[in-house]
Design an enzyme around this catalytic site. Structure first.
Site, PDB file in Angstrom:
ATOM      1  N   HIS A 140      -4.568   2.721  -7.015  1.00 28.24           N
ATOM      2  CA  HIS A 140      -5.763   2.478  -6.198  1.00 28.24           C
ATOM      3  C   HIS A 140      -7.023   2.335  -7.054  1.00 28.24           C
ATOM      4  CE1 HIS A 140      -3.481   2.974  -2.514  1.00 28.24           C
ATOM      5  NE2 HIS A 140      -4.546   2.543  -1.855  1.00 28.24           N
ATOM      6  N   ASP A 159       0.845  -1.199   0.000  1.00 26.28           N
ATOM      7  CA  ASP A 159       0.000   0.000   0.000  1.00 26.28           C
ATOM      8  C   ASP A 159       0.879   1.248   0.000  1.00 26.28           C
ATOM      9  OD1 ASP A 159      -2.498   1.253   0.047  1.00 26.28           O
ATOM     10  OD2 ASP A 159      -2.562   1.344   2.235  1.00 26.28           O
TER      11      ASP A 159
HETATM   12 ZN   LIG Z   1      -4.497   1.994   0.169  1.00 28.66          ZN
END
Ligand SMILES: [Zn+2]
Length: 361
Positions: free
Chosen positions: A253, A170
């Protein structure tokens, strides 16, 4: 055109810091509403007991495991008669988001205590809402970010390694997504343009990950705290959190969100899907081969997926990839933060390229 930087009031990372919880709670008052899964609360019971001995009275609401309206309403209803001073959200993403949602509705200060470092959500003002049967239905933004984010590095070192790896996935995308937003002058999640501070944090996030990830994973393997592990916790939670919220997200994303339409990706963690999303983004941007090699090499070193099979997508993939591309265009944010136009064929082409590239490198 205004620039906006949104950050939590205070970010703390330290070994055994959960033992000092009372120091952070008592300035707001003596009574705290604790929102956490029972097993997560038990994991840090020694810290909660110590805070209780120092004068903190906890009202424990429990948590059903989903950040959904029925659960938010239940917690608010059950604590209505309790005159608490501060909310403590403890655990993983959904418990923390539920604490944010409750804090937003009852307008009380919020202390966030992540017990894993698997996403960059803890420091942000954003929260994701799901239906009772676990389908994402929308997001909300708090008036401000959490007042305090307290990360006990010892607790995170004792969590399964896969969470930390997912957090790296992430966080690793943050710089590249921020770069796309800087190039296109996109608005950030706070509704302004990026500040130099947020942009530098996004860059620093990637540098720290490249330097310290392998060492941090080794520490996590042995459930011990080292400077490298604390650097990675700061990168996963804070640097990435500021980077995404105050500069912006992009295709990494956007593709992640679209991938979730495929049931078979549900076993992959958020950061693992973002990792594939980033590779797709770099193909769409026609990033230099050297950059692609850097990213793939990083994934290999830490154990992030480099192929579609790595996030659960099994052959044959053709119709599945079309479904992902259509979904990405139906809900185009944050894909639209790129300066170039996108269509279904381009996204499918990039997904296929990523898959074979992962095997070639
Ligand atoms: Zn994220």
């Amino acid at each position: 055109m205004k620039r906006i930087l949104r950050t939590p009031g205070k970010f703390i990372v330290g070994r055994g810091e959960i033992g000092n919880l009372s120091e952070y709670i008592l300035p707001y008052g003596g009574k705290a509403l604790l929102i956490a899964l029972k097993e997560d609360a038990e994991r840090v019971r020694y810290g909660l007991d110590k805070a209780a001995r120092s004068g903190v009275g906890f009202v424990e609401t429990g948590f059903c495991g989903e950040c959904c309206m029925s659960e938010i309403d239940r917690i608010i209803r059950e604590c209505q008669g309790e005159a608490f001073d501060v909310i403590v959200g403890l655990g993983g993403g959904k418990a923390l988001d539920t604490a944010k949602a409750v804090s937003r509705r009852v307008n009380k200060p919020l202390i966030i205590v992540p017990t894993i470092a698997s996403t960059d959500a803890p420091c942000s003002a954003l929260l994701i809402l799901y239906s009772d049967d676990h389908v994402m239905i929308g997001s909300e933004t708090m008036v401000k970010s959490p007042d305090i984010v307290l990360a006990d590095s010892e607790v995170i070192a004792n969590a399964p390694k896969r969470f930390l790896v997912a957090g790296m996935g992430d966080a690793f995308a943050t710089y590249y997504e921020a770069r796309a937003c800087v190039r296109s002058c996109a608005f950030n999640y706070a509704g302004g343009l990026y500040t130099q501070a947020a942009w530098q944090m996004a860059r620093l996030c990637r540098d720290v990950l490249l330097e310290d990830s392998v060492k941090a994973l080794e520490a996590c393997e042995h459930s011990v705290v080292t400077p490298a592990l604390e650097n990675i916790i700061e990168a996963n939670l804070y640097l990435s959190g500021i980077g995404f919220e105050s500069v912006g997200c992009a295709a990494a994303h956007g593709i992640h969100n679209a991938l979730t339409v495929l049931e078979e990706t549900h076993g992959a963690m958020h950061g693992e899907k973002v990792a594939i999303g980033l590779l797709v983004q770099l193909i769409l941007e026609n990033a230099p081969e050297e950059e692609l090699r850097t990213v793939m090499d990083y994934y290999r070193r830490v154990g992030l997926p480099t192929t579609l099979a790595g996030i659960g997508i099994a052959e044959p993939v053709e119709t599945k990839l079309c479904k992902v591309a259509r979904r990405a265009l139906e809900r185009p944010k944050p894909l639209t933060n790129h300066a170039f136009p996108l269509d279904e064929e381009m996204i499918v082409a990039a997904l296929k390229t990523v898959d074979s590239l992962g095997e070639r490198f």
